[in-house]
Design an enzyme around this catalytic site. Structure first.
Site, mmCIF file in Angstrom:
data_model
loop_
_atom_site.group_PDB
_atom_site.id
_atom_site.type_symbol
_atom_site.label_atom_id
_atom_site.label_comp_id
_atom_site.label_asym_id
_atom_site.label_seq_id
_atom_site.Cartn_x
_atom_site.Cartn_y
_atom_site.Cartn_z
ATOM 1 N NE ARG A 31 33.705 -8.803 57.746
ATOM 2 C CZ ARG A 31 34.852 -8.169 57.444
ATOM 3 N NH1 ARG A 31 34.945 -6.881 57.588
ATOM 4 N NH2 ARG A 31 35.872 -8.852 57.014
ATOM 5 N NE ARG A 35 35.618 -2.115 61.625
ATOM 6 C CZ ARG A 35 36.577 -2.155 60.718
ATOM 7 N NH1 ARG A 35 37.699 -1.510 60.941
ATOM 8 N NH2 ARG A 35 36.430 -2.832 59.603
ATOM 9 N NE ARG A 44 37.225 -2.966 68.008
ATOM 10 C CZ ARG A 44 37.864 -2.352 67.029
ATOM 11 N NH1 ARG A 44 38.169 -3.011 65.940
ATOM 12 N NH2 ARG A 44 38.171 -1.083 67.131
ATOM 13 C CG ASP A 81 38.277 -12.902 60.664
ATOM 14 O OD1 ASP A 81 37.637 -11.876 60.364
ATOM 15 O OD2 ASP A 81 39.247 -13.307 60.007
ATOM 16 C CE1 TYR A 158 43.499 -11.184 54.330
ATOM 17 C CE2 TYR A 158 42.196 -12.981 53.416
ATOM 18 C CZ TYR A 158 42.356 -11.634 53.684
ATOM 19 O OH TYR A 158 41.391 -10.732 53.300
HETATM 20 O O1 CP3 Z 1 29.148 -11.142 58.860
HETATM 21 C C1 CP3 Z 1 29.278 -11.106 60.094
HETATM 22 O O2 CP3 Z 1 28.647 -10.302 60.821
HETATM 23 C C2 CP3 Z 1 30.163 -12.143 60.782
HETATM 24 C C3 CP3 Z 1 31.476 -11.779 61.043
HETATM 25 C C4 CP3 Z 1 32.606 -11.856 60.044
HETATM 26 C C5 CP3 Z 1 33.805 -11.154 60.284
HETATM 27 N N1 CP3 Z 1 34.711 -11.507 59.335
HETATM 28 C C6 CP3 Z 1 34.012 -10.229 61.408
HETATM 29 C C7 CP3 Z 1 35.086 -9.231 61.297
HETATM 30 C C8 CP3 Z 1 32.793 -12.590 58.868
HETATM 31 C C9 CP3 Z 1 31.814 -13.481 58.130
HETATM 32 C C10 CP3 Z 1 34.137 -12.373 58.440
HETATM 33 C C11 CP3 Z 1 34.754 -13.017 57.267
HETATM 34 C C12 CP3 Z 1 36.029 -12.515 56.752
HETATM 35 N N2 CP3 Z 1 37.127 -12.112 57.457
HETATM 36 C C13 CP3 Z 1 36.368 -12.476 55.385
HETATM 37 C C14 CP3 Z 1 35.475 -12.961 54.252
HETATM 38 C C15 CP3 Z 1 34.411 -12.010 53.927
HETATM 39 C C16 CP3 Z 1 34.902 -10.723 53.327
HETATM 40 O O3 CP3 Z 1 34.724 -9.688 53.990
HETATM 41 O O4 CP3 Z 1 35.441 -10.779 52.216
HETATM 42 C C17 CP3 Z 1 37.682 -11.971 55.274
HETATM 43 C C18 CP3 Z 1 38.449 -11.723 54.006
HETATM 44 C C19 CP3 Z 1 38.158 -11.770 56.594
HETATM 45 C C20 CP3 Z 1 39.523 -11.329 57.014
HETATM 46 C C21 CP3 Z 1 39.460 -10.082 57.780
HETATM 47 N N3 CP3 Z 1 38.989 -9.985 59.060
HETATM 48 C C22 CP3 Z 1 39.845 -8.804 57.358
HETATM 49 C C23 CP3 Z 1 40.410 -8.471 55.990
HETATM 50 C C24 CP3 Z 1 39.596 -7.919 58.422
HETATM 51 C C25 CP3 Z 1 39.901 -6.472 58.513
HETATM 52 C C26 CP3 Z 1 38.934 -5.734 57.652
HETATM 53 C C27 CP3 Z 1 38.419 -4.507 58.307
HETATM 54 O O5 CP3 Z 1 37.251 -4.213 58.033
HETATM 55 O O6 CP3 Z 1 39.158 -3.880 59.074
HETATM 56 C C28 CP3 Z 1 39.023 -8.676 59.472
HETATM 57 C C29 CP3 Z 1 38.557 -8.169 60.762
HETATM 58 C C30 CP3 Z 1 37.092 -8.292 61.026
HETATM 59 N N4 CP3 Z 1 36.382 -9.449 60.896
HETATM 60 C C31 CP3 Z 1 36.226 -7.277 61.534
HETATM 61 C C32 CP3 Z 1 34.976 -7.873 61.719
HETATM 62 C C33 CP3 Z 1 33.728 -7.237 62.293
HETATM 63 C C34 CP3 Z 1 36.643 -5.863 61.870
HETATM 64 C C35 CP3 Z 1 37.298 -5.966 63.207
HETATM 65 C C36 CP3 Z 1 37.197 -4.757 64.015
HETATM 66 O O7 CP3 Z 1 38.061 -3.888 63.830
HETATM 67 O O8 CP3 Z 1 36.281 -4.678 64.876
#
Ligand code: CP3
Length: 358
Positions: A31, A35, A44, A81, A158
């Site tokens: 990640r 944010r 964003r 994602d 999910y």
């Molecule tokens: O690593 C990176 O920089 C690449 C980007 C990346 C994102 N999601 C961006 C993201 C990667 C590799 C993921 C994978 C992902 N997404 C996983 C597996 C890894 C992990 O974290 O366990 C999972 C379970 C998801 C599903 C997901 N997407 C969730 C649960 C959420 C909300 C979580 C939160 O932090 O609010 C997301 C949204 C998400 N994916 C964000 C980002 C940067 C936050 C979005 C935002 O509000 O800007």
């Protein structure tokens, strides 16, 4: 056939994953685009929402590159994602402020699972491939680009729950009472993930990682039957050589420390390890057959730089001397982290790791 390699100025990450010699331990952060970076929050806002950002190749490229402009990282990871696949299957993904991902149409019975198709990555997921192509062009060989997907089990949680969950009630209800339906869903997901990752590789991803965020909520037997089994199918079907190079495959099961040996036996190149397992223990468990990635607790980044550096030293010592380690956090960086602390973390790895490669 041309075996000409595209130019890569820094291939430490790829070499470490293949357990080849490196002069220091490479580092990237799960990640790393997100944010905690003010410049990410700005883009964003400009995009409108998170999925709009993922679907715009130029903006997805911009946020992918942001952490690389700030920090000397050894890899870029595609900004996207894991939930793009269920979205492409027609479940209707949306994000509600502060509540994480949600699906308009969860799948909870055999009839809705039977109707699901395997998405064509160059059609329904073309925006992801466009982002990969744009990022590769803009990276211009600076560091390798990592492509990724969720594991079938993690995607299924999910899809069946309709969003994030604490108890996994719906998905486990389906798994224990209708195992055939569950297997049909996982099989369709394994096919989808395989073609999705192969399309990312064809578009320019130089390594791929499978995130099994929720495999650790299963019993050992259920983990093998419902998660590892399907990651094995994916590993068997992946393109392992492209662009004149090997394409390393990393598997990451959060809370999967007890199963590292089984995971290594799939034929992957590397395993992600979270902070609940010491890297030295993990290394012994896989007997140096695969590389290891990890594993600092992301919450250490709340601490002052001196404490962060001490933790980096402990982890380097735990892995020990020799190659095959990619430094990372044990899970994604938290949104509240001060970017200067991330800088201190990366600097500590640059400073302390060469001693372990002599
Ligand atoms: O690593 C990176 O920089 C690449 C980007 C990346 C994102 N999601 C961006 C993201 C990667 C590799 C993921 C994978 C992902 N997404 C996983 C597996 C890894 C992990 O974290 O366990 C999972 C379970 C998801 C599903 C997901 N997407 C969730 C649960 C959420 C909300 C979580 C939160 O932090 O609010 C997301 C949204 C998400 N994916 C964000 C980002 C940067 C936050 C979005 C935002 O509000 O800007």
């Amino acid at each position: 056939m041309s075996e000409l390699k595209s130019e890569l100025k820094n291939d430490l990450y790829l070499r470490a994953l293949l357990r080849q010699p490196t002069e220091r331990t490479p580092i990237w952060m799960m990640r790393q685009a997100g944010r905690y970076l003010p410049e990410y929050r700005e883009v964003r806002k400009q995009a409108g929402d998170f999925m709009a950002l993922c679907k715009n190749a130029e903006l997805a490229c911009e946020v992918t590159l942001q952490p690389l402009r700030r920090f000397p990282l050894d890899a870029a990871i595609l900004f996207s994602d894991i939930l793009t696949i269920p979205d492409a299957m027609g479940l209707g993904l949306y994000f509600e402020a502060g509540e994480g991902p949600k699906f308009e149409r969860p799948v909870r019975d055999i009839a809705s699972i039977e109707k699901l198709g395997v998405p064509d990555p160059e059609q329904e997921l073309r925006y992801v491939m466009d982002a990969v192509r744009t990022i590769r062009r803009e990276l211009n060989g600076q560091v390798p680009l990592i492509g990724f997907s969720g594991s079938p089990w993690t995607l299924a949680t999910y899809m069946v729950e309709g969003g994030s969950t604490k108890n996994f009630s719906e998905v486990k209800k389906l798994m224990f009472s209708e195992p055939k339906a569950m297997h049909l869903l996982l099989d369709k997901l394994a096919q989808s993930v395989t073609s999705y990752l192969n399309a990312q590789i064809a578009a320019g991803a130089q390594a791929v990682m499978i995130f099994d965020t929720w495999g650790g909520v299963l019993s050992p037997r259920d983990y093998r039957e419902f998660s590892l089994n399907y990651m094995q199918k994916i590993v068997n079907g992946l393109t392992r050589h492209a662009d004149g190079r090997q394409v390393p495959v990393t598997l990451f099961t959060k809370n999967g420390g007890a199963w590292l040996g089984d995971m290594a036996a799939t034929g992957c190149d590397a395993l992600g390890v979270d902070w609940t397992t010491d890297l030295g223990t993990a290394r012994a468990a896989v007997n140096d057959k695969v590389a290891l990635q990890g594993n600092m607790d992301p919450s250490v980044l709340y601490a002052p730089p001196a404490r962060i550096e001490a933790e980096v030293a402990t982890i380097l010592e735990s892995y020990g001397h020799g190659h095959g380690h990619v430094f990372n956090l044990g899970h994604g960086i938290h949104p509240e982290v001060n970017p200067d602390h991330a800088a201190a973390f990366i600097e500590a790895v640059h400073k302390l790791s060469p001693a372990f490669h002599k």
